[in-house]
Design an enzyme around this catalytic site. Structure first.
Site, short mmCIF file in Angstrom:
data_model
loop_
_atom_site.label_atom_id
_atom_site.label_comp_id
_atom_site.label_asym_id
_atom_site.label_seq_id
_atom_site.Cartn_x
_atom_site.Cartn_y
_atom_site.Cartn_z
N HIS A 89 0.85 -1.21 0.00
CA HIS A 89 0.00 0.00 0.00
C HIS A 89 0.88 1.26 0.00
CE1 HIS A 89 -3.13 -2.60 2.28
NE2 HIS A 89 -3.63 -2.38 1.08
N LYS B 145 -16.76 -7.09 6.55
CA LYS B 145 -15.63 -7.94 6.92
C LYS B 145 -15.49 -7.80 8.42
CE LYS B 145 -12.83 -7.23 2.73
NZ LYS B 145 -11.64 -6.58 2.18
N ARG C 29 -2.03 -6.11 -8.30
CA ARG C 29 -0.78 -6.85 -8.11
C ARG C 29 -0.61 -7.92 -9.17
NH1 ARG C 29 -2.60 -8.16 -2.14
NH2 ARG C 29 -4.42 -8.43 -3.45
N SER D 219 -2.86 -7.71 2.98
CA SER D 219 -3.18 -7.52 4.40
C SER D 219 -3.62 -8.84 5.02
CB SER D 219 -4.29 -6.48 4.56
OG SER D 219 -3.85 -5.23 4.14
O1 PNS Z 1 -9.09 -2.90 0.45
P1 PNS Z 1 -10.39 -3.43 -0.08
O2 PNS Z 1 -11.12 -4.21 1.00
O3 PNS Z 1 -10.22 -4.24 -1.34
O4 PNS Z 1 -11.28 -2.15 -0.44
C1 PNS Z 1 -12.58 -2.28 -0.96
C2 PNS Z 1 -13.33 -0.92 -0.91
C3 PNS Z 1 -13.38 -0.40 0.50
C4 PNS Z 1 -12.60 0.07 -1.78
C5 PNS Z 1 -14.77 -1.16 -1.47
O5 PNS Z 1 -15.38 -2.19 -0.78
C6 PNS Z 1 -15.64 0.09 -1.39
O6 PNS Z 1 -15.45 1.02 -2.13
N1 PNS Z 1 -16.60 0.12 -0.44
C7 PNS Z 1 -17.47 1.24 -0.24
C8 PNS Z 1 -18.92 0.91 -0.64
C9 PNS Z 1 -19.15 1.16 -2.11
O7 PNS Z 1 -19.01 2.25 -2.62
N2 PNS Z 1 -19.55 0.09 -2.82
C10 PNS Z 1 -19.82 0.14 -4.24
C11 PNS Z 1 -18.59 -0.13 -5.05
S1 PNS Z 1 -18.77 -1.57 -6.01
#
Ligand code: PNS
Length: 165
Positions: A24, A48, A97, A135
């Site tokens: 990150h 989660k 990645r 992570s």
């Molecule tokens: O690090 P991650 O867990 O892969 O991040 C995922 C994240 C937080 C970027 C994604 O779940 C998100 O944007 N959540 C917010 C809710 C949202 O906007 N959902 C619609 C997008 S498909």
């Protein structure tokens, strides 16, 4: 939009950051060079069960990004696109990645584009040394007493060790 304003691109780098890894951090360094302002946004209410509370994740991110003058750390809840609009961001930054990341990232980027067509998702690759760092694996390693050196910043390593001890 004035030409000067067009060059000032605010980007949001969203994620769970549970915890922030060197992968990150590598992406943050790359993003900080490319965008005028980079907001690292920790998602709250993601489905989660996190190891670290949002406040802890925020503190770790703040500790490891303080040297970047154009990087800011924040928390968001609800829709990412609502948050990005609120921050006048034109870019969502995500890291890819390996090919295995692509499908999930593509789906998310397309959904976000449907919600807000004016905001572009930009994918960047971390340095090759971090292509296998996640992570979830870092959390598992910490739980099982494995080596964390080189995978996470020192401050995160210490927090991980005390969290699982
Ligand atoms: O690090 P991650 O867990 O892969 O991040 C995922 C994240 C937080 C970027 C994604 O779940 C998100 O944007 N959540 C917010 C809710 C949202 O906007 N959902 C619609 C997008 S498909």
């Amino acid at each position: 939009m004035e030409p000067e304003a067009a060059n000032r691109v605010v980007a949001v780098y969203p994620g769970s950051f549970d915890p922030v890894t060197n992968g990150h951090l590598d992406l943050i360094a790359r993003g900080a060079k490319l965008f005028s302002r980079l907001i690292v946004a920790v998602a709250q209410n993601v489905e989660k069960s996190p190891l670290f509370a949002v406040q802890e994740r925020l503190e770790m991110l703040e500790a490891v990004t303080f040297e970047f003058r154009n990087v800011q750390v924040d928390v968001f809840s609800g829709l990412l696109m609502d948050y990005a609009r609120e921050k006048a961001a034109r870019v969502i930054l995500r890291g890819i990645r390996a090919v295995s990341d692509y499908e999930y990232e593509l789906q998310m980027a397309m959904m976000n584009r449907k919600i807000e067509p004016e905001i572009e998702t930009v994918f960047m690759m971390p340095g090759e040394a971090y292509t296998y760092v996640s992570s979830s694996q870092v959390r598992e390693l910490a739980r099982l007493g494995g080596p964390l050196k080189g995978l996470v910043p020192k401050v995160v390593e210490e927090r991980l060790r005390s969290k699982v001890s």
